[in-house]
Design a protein around this motif. Sequence first.
Motif, PDB file in Angstrom:
ATOM      1  N   THR A 377      -7.950  -5.580  -8.346  1.00  0.00           N
ATOM      2  CA  THR A 377      -8.668  -6.845  -8.756  1.00  0.00           C
ATOM      3  C   THR A 377      -9.899  -7.074  -8.162  1.00  0.00           C
ATOM      4  O   THR A 377      -9.986  -6.572  -6.955  1.00  0.00           O
ATOM      5  N   ASP A 378     -10.866  -8.009  -8.812  1.00  0.00           N
ATOM      6  CA  ASP A 378     -11.885  -8.377  -8.092  1.00  0.00           C
ATOM      7  C   ASP A 378     -11.993 -10.013  -7.755  1.00  0.00           C
ATOM      8  O   ASP A 378     -12.795 -10.457  -7.470  1.00  0.00           O
ATOM      9  N   ASP A 379     -10.561 -10.583  -8.024  1.00  0.00           N
ATOM     10  CA  ASP A 379     -10.416 -11.748  -7.832  1.00  0.00           C
ATOM     11  C   ASP A 379      -9.999 -11.903  -6.324  1.00  0.00           C
ATOM     12  O   ASP A 379      -8.799 -11.608  -5.877  1.00  0.00           O
ATOM     13  N   SER A 380     -10.481 -12.655  -5.523  1.00  0.00           N
ATOM     14  CA  SER A 380     -10.134 -12.593  -4.071  1.00  0.00           C
ATOM     15  C   SER A 380      -8.787 -13.365  -3.833  1.00  0.00           C
ATOM     16  O   SER A 380      -8.151 -13.254  -2.976  1.00  0.00           O
ATOM     17  N   LYS A 381      -8.570 -14.408  -4.708  1.00  0.00           N
ATOM     18  CA  LYS A 381      -7.551 -15.226  -4.657  1.00  0.00           C
ATOM     19  C   LYS A 381      -6.270 -14.834  -4.813  1.00  0.00           C
ATOM     20  O   LYS A 381      -5.347 -14.765  -4.334  1.00  0.00           O
ATOM     21  N   LEU A 382      -6.454 -14.033  -6.180  1.00  0.00           N
ATOM     22  CA  LEU A 382      -5.587 -13.151  -6.511  1.00  0.00           C
ATOM     23  C   LEU A 382      -4.966 -11.871  -5.507  1.00  0.00           C
ATOM     24  O   LEU A 382      -3.682 -11.848  -5.118  1.00  0.00           O
ATOM     25  N   LYS A 383      -5.969 -11.360  -4.785  1.00  0.00           N
ATOM     26  CA  LYS A 383      -5.636 -10.393  -3.751  1.00  0.00           C
ATOM     27  C   LYS A 383      -4.997 -11.182  -2.709  1.00  0.00           C
ATOM     28  O   LYS A 383      -3.921 -10.564  -2.098  1.00  0.00           O
ATOM     29  N   GLU A 384      -5.348 -12.296  -2.266  1.00  0.00           N
ATOM     30  CA  GLU A 384      -4.785 -12.925  -1.120  1.00  0.00           C
ATOM     31  C   GLU A 384      -3.383 -13.456  -1.459  1.00  0.00           C
ATOM     32  O   GLU A 384      -2.512 -13.271  -0.602  1.00  0.00           O
ATOM     33  N   LYS A 385      -3.054 -13.733  -2.725  1.00  0.00           N
ATOM     34  CA  LYS A 385      -1.811 -14.165  -3.055  1.00  0.00           C
ATOM     35  C   LYS A 385      -0.846 -12.970  -3.112  1.00  0.00           C
ATOM     36  O   LYS A 385       0.423 -13.162  -2.625  1.00  0.00           O
ATOM     37  N   VAL A 386      -1.238 -11.891  -3.531  1.00  0.00           N
ATOM     38  CA  VAL A 386      -0.225 -10.477  -3.384  1.00  0.00           C
ATOM     39  C   VAL A 386      -0.215 -10.104  -1.958  1.00  0.00           C
ATOM     40  O   VAL A 386       0.980  -9.914  -1.581  1.00  0.00           O
ATOM     41  N   PHE A 387      -1.154 -10.001  -1.291  1.00  0.00           N
ATOM     42  CA  PHE A 387      -1.247  -9.614   0.070  1.00  0.00           C
ATOM     43  C   PHE A 387      -0.343 -10.484   0.885  1.00  0.00           C
ATOM     44  O   PHE A 387       0.665 -10.265   1.740  1.00  0.00           O
ATOM     45  N   SER A 388      -0.342 -11.927   0.831  1.00  0.00           N
ATOM     46  CA  SER A 388       0.510 -12.971   1.570  1.00  0.00           C
ATOM     47  C   SER A 388       1.777 -12.990   0.907  1.00  0.00           C
ATOM     48  O   SER A 388       2.825 -13.655   1.833  1.00  0.00           O
ATOM     49  N   ASN A 389       2.343 -12.878  -0.238  1.00  0.00           N
ATOM     50  CA  ASN A 389       3.508 -13.192  -0.825  1.00  0.00           C
ATOM     51  C   ASN A 389       4.357 -12.027  -0.970  1.00  0.00           C
ATOM     52  O   ASN A 389       5.369 -12.028  -1.774  1.00  0.00           O
ATOM     53  N   THR A 390       3.786 -10.892  -0.510  1.00  0.00           N
ATOM     54  CA  THR A 390       4.752  -9.464  -0.684  1.00  0.00           C
ATOM     55  C   THR A 390       4.748  -8.932   0.703  1.00  0.00           C
ATOM     56  O   THR A 390       4.160  -9.122   1.734  1.00  0.00           O
ATOM     57  N   ARG A 391       5.679  -7.966   0.610  1.00  0.00           N
ATOM     58  CA  ARG A 391       5.997  -7.062   2.419  1.00  0.00           C
ATOM     59  C   ARG A 391       6.095  -5.667   1.909  1.00  0.00           C
ATOM     60  O   ARG A 391       6.759  -5.165   0.804  1.00  0.00           O
ATOM     61  N   SER A 392       5.297  -4.819   2.539  1.00  0.00           N
ATOM     62  CA  SER A 392       4.974  -3.484   2.358  1.00  0.00           C
ATOM     63  C   SER A 392       4.490  -2.839   3.795  1.00  0.00           C
ATOM     64  O   SER A 392       4.229  -3.426   4.395  1.00  0.00           O
ATOM     65  N   GLY A 393       4.555  -1.428   3.759  1.00  0.00           N
ATOM     66  CA  GLY A 393       4.136  -0.600   4.864  1.00  0.00           C
ATOM     67  C   GLY A 393       2.763  -0.891   4.931  1.00  0.00           C
ATOM     68  O   GLY A 393       2.042  -1.034   5.938  1.00  0.00           O
ATOM     69  N   SER A 394       1.890  -0.668   3.833  1.00  0.00           N
ATOM     70  CA  SER A 394       0.789  -0.983   3.734  1.00  0.00           C
ATOM     71  C   SER A 394       0.236  -1.776   2.351  1.00  0.00           C
ATOM     72  O   SER A 394       1.061  -1.462   1.534  1.00  0.00           O
ATOM     73  N   CYS A 395      -0.838  -2.244   2.303  1.00  0.00           N
ATOM     74  CA  CYS A 395      -1.348  -3.159   1.102  1.00  0.00           C
ATOM     75  C   CYS A 395      -2.503  -2.772   0.921  1.00  0.00           C
ATOM     76  O   CYS A 395      -3.522  -3.018   2.020  1.00  0.00           O
ATOM     77  N   VAL A 396      -3.159  -2.265  -0.340  1.00  0.00           N
ATOM     78  CA  VAL A 396      -4.448  -1.794  -0.442  1.00  0.00           C
ATOM     79  C   VAL A 396      -4.994  -2.496  -1.878  1.00  0.00           C
ATOM     80  O   VAL A 396      -4.323  -2.375  -2.886  1.00  0.00           O
ATOM     81  N   CYS A 397      -6.502  -2.847  -1.806  1.00  0.00           N
ATOM     82  CA  CYS A 397      -7.030  -3.386  -2.814  1.00  0.00           C
ATOM     83  C   CYS A 397      -8.097  -2.411  -3.416  1.00  0.00           C
ATOM     84  O   CYS A 397      -8.825  -1.923  -2.818  1.00  0.00           O
ATOM     85  N   ASN A 398      -7.792  -2.175  -4.710  1.00  0.00           N
ATOM     86  CA  ASN A 398      -8.952  -1.342  -5.369  1.00  0.00           C
ATOM     87  C   ASN A 398      -8.926   0.090  -5.053  1.00  0.00           C
ATOM     88  O   ASN A 398     -10.076   0.849  -5.134  1.00  0.00           O
ATOM     89  N   GLU A 399      -7.947   0.713  -4.385  1.00  0.00           N
ATOM     90  CA  GLU A 399      -8.031   2.031  -4.085  1.00  0.00           C
ATOM     91  C   GLU A 399      -6.382   2.489  -4.011  1.00  0.00           C
ATOM     92  O   GLU A 399      -5.494   1.667  -3.638  1.00  0.00           O
ATOM     93  N   VAL A 400      -6.260   3.659  -3.776  1.00  0.00           N
ATOM     94  CA  VAL A 400      -4.829   4.441  -3.558  1.00  0.00           C
ATOM     95  C   VAL A 400      -4.808   5.346  -2.460  1.00  0.00           C
ATOM     96  O   VAL A 400      -6.141   6.100  -2.496  1.00  0.00           O
ATOM     97  N   VAL A 401      -3.839   5.749  -1.805  1.00  0.00           N
ATOM     98  CA  VAL A 401      -3.456   6.877  -1.001  1.00  0.00           C
ATOM     99  C   VAL A 401      -4.551   6.855   0.279  1.00  0.00           C
ATOM    100  O   VAL A 401      -4.033   7.205   1.341  1.00  0.00           O
ATOM    101  N   LEU A 402      -5.657   6.476   0.006  1.00  0.00           N
ATOM    102  CA  LEU A 402      -6.747   6.668   1.060  1.00  0.00           C
ATOM    103  C   LEU A 402      -6.668   6.028   2.372  1.00  0.00           C
ATOM    104  O   LEU A 402      -7.146   6.153   3.432  1.00  0.00           O
ATOM    105  N   GLN A 403      -5.591   4.814   2.444  1.00  0.00           N
ATOM    106  CA  GLN A 403      -5.101   4.325   3.734  1.00  0.00           C
ATOM    107  C   GLN A 403      -4.437   5.366   4.540  1.00  0.00           C
ATOM    108  O   GLN A 403      -4.793   5.186   5.713  1.00  0.00           O
ATOM    109  N   ILE A 404      -4.089   6.540   4.305  1.00  0.00           N
ATOM    110  CA  ILE A 404      -3.414   7.731   5.109  1.00  0.00           C
ATOM    111  C   ILE A 404      -4.544   8.108   6.083  1.00  0.00           C
ATOM    112  O   ILE A 404      -4.367   8.141   7.151  1.00  0.00           O
ATOM    113  N   PRO A 405      -5.461   8.789   5.453  1.00  0.00           N
ATOM    114  CA  PRO A 405      -6.398   9.356   6.375  1.00  0.00           C
ATOM    115  C   PRO A 405      -7.472   8.296   7.239  1.00  0.00           C
ATOM    116  O   PRO A 405      -8.489   9.074   7.956  1.00  0.00           O
TER     117      PRO A 405
END
Length: 510
Positions: A377-405
């Motif tokens: 998403t490009d909507d910062s409010k939606l991003k914050e809503k997802v980050f703040s209202n879910t729980r997970s090992g990692s949470c990434v916006c507009n990318e996948v997998v690259l949090q590992i390296p």
Amino acid sequence: MVDPSYTPIDEVQKIHASLQASFKSGKARDIKYRKHQLLQLAYLLKDNKDRFNEAAKQDLGRSYAENEILELYVSLEQIKYIFDNFEKWTKPESVELSIYFGARPRIRKEPKGVVLIFVPFNYPIMLLMSPLAGAIAAGNAACVKVSELLPATSSLLVELFPKYLDPSLYCVVNGDVAVSTKLLELPWDHILYTGSGRVGKIVAEAAAKHLTPITLELGGKCPTIVDPRVNLKVAAKRILWGRTSNAGQTCVAPDYVLIPKDGEEDFIAALKETYLEFYPKGTKEPGTIARLPNRGNFDRVKRLLDDTKGTVVLGGDTDRETKYVAPTIVRDVRFDDSLMSEEIFAPILPIVPVNDFDEAIEFINARDHPLALYIFTDDSKLKEKVFSNTRSGSCVCNEVVLQIPTPGLPFGGFGASGNGGYHTGKYSFDIFTHQRSTLTMPNWMEIALAARYPPFSDKKSRMVESLSSPSFPPRDSVLNPRGWWRKWVVACLTLGVSLLWAQRRKLIAH
């Protein structure tokens, strides 16, 4: 026929005892020794790059290029980062000043001892080298259990380890479930396991018998929320890459997509366009896409695909003989579909339409905490809503997998997806390090500490209170800061008026 590289079960206890004795000798504590072993670990990969590529091709059908990108280069970067930085991580840390400042409180960084690392089949090099480099840097001895599902890669590791690393402190154990079971019967100083939740429970139960600390990386279904207003072409490229790399056998791969119903059609169109760009000649040609490790895994994935009530819009081809599963897109998948029942671990991407983002968040929160959660998403409010209202090992916006390296980020799960963070740099060092508290109390501090001795008295109690009893702001100052400031202003004004009044009376008296 038993693989000749398998470790005999009756050798397991001897290996454990040998590692314990070698660790107790203290030679792994020397910083130069650790640096040399880390260099040897790097050259084990560099000198044998082609052999590792060929082994990955035999075991998983990976192309040389994909194996180098996904495993070898990432592993070398991790080793180099640890090699360059671990010496400063080993330094004792000072703590904040307190009444015991004269005791020089410090935190020593000490090895835990003899550690056991279980390596999964999907990334047998990266998920070995990163934790092992951390264990070596922290001064431990290590036993590495490699996957029996990868005969070529595991045999190569069994051959190369004693040629490059000190075999008295670092060894590879290869074998089936019986060997793993024997390993888990022994007392280790730390166990790191990467794999399924089912086996993770077995590891945790075995570790509990010895009160062994553990780190678990267990995977699970990683959801991906897509905002239809985002650049769908970029989103499709990144998601399809993450889903199909290594034939989808990545624990943090996007497992399914949640998208509002009115955006499903456009997103699928973007996926189809991307698929043709990625695979203009299809994916059946060997080396185009990796294969599953065995027919047992293939049968499980085929059953999930056969039972889906969704519509296959792309791919769907399979071949049991070669353990081939084509990159597959399935649309209109319901919450209770077979593809949503467990982690897919194959290049199949279910598209799950939802009414809105609130329904997507509610669906995610009703299930086990995922190892990774993605939102495009490009909507910062939606991003914050997802980050703040879910729980997970990692949470990434507009990318996948690259949090590992990514250097500096811990990698680990939460709840059913695991516990403990490791994998990048200092985090791999930290999980194998015991932070040992130390004090060195000088005699001259006796004056300040004398009140602790009996006989006790009110005078001693007041002395202790003056030295160590902390002060706090008023109890309502946090919840009602305006009220606190108002009271503070009133108190200051009252004090000021009182002083002026006293001064006036003093002048009149004179």
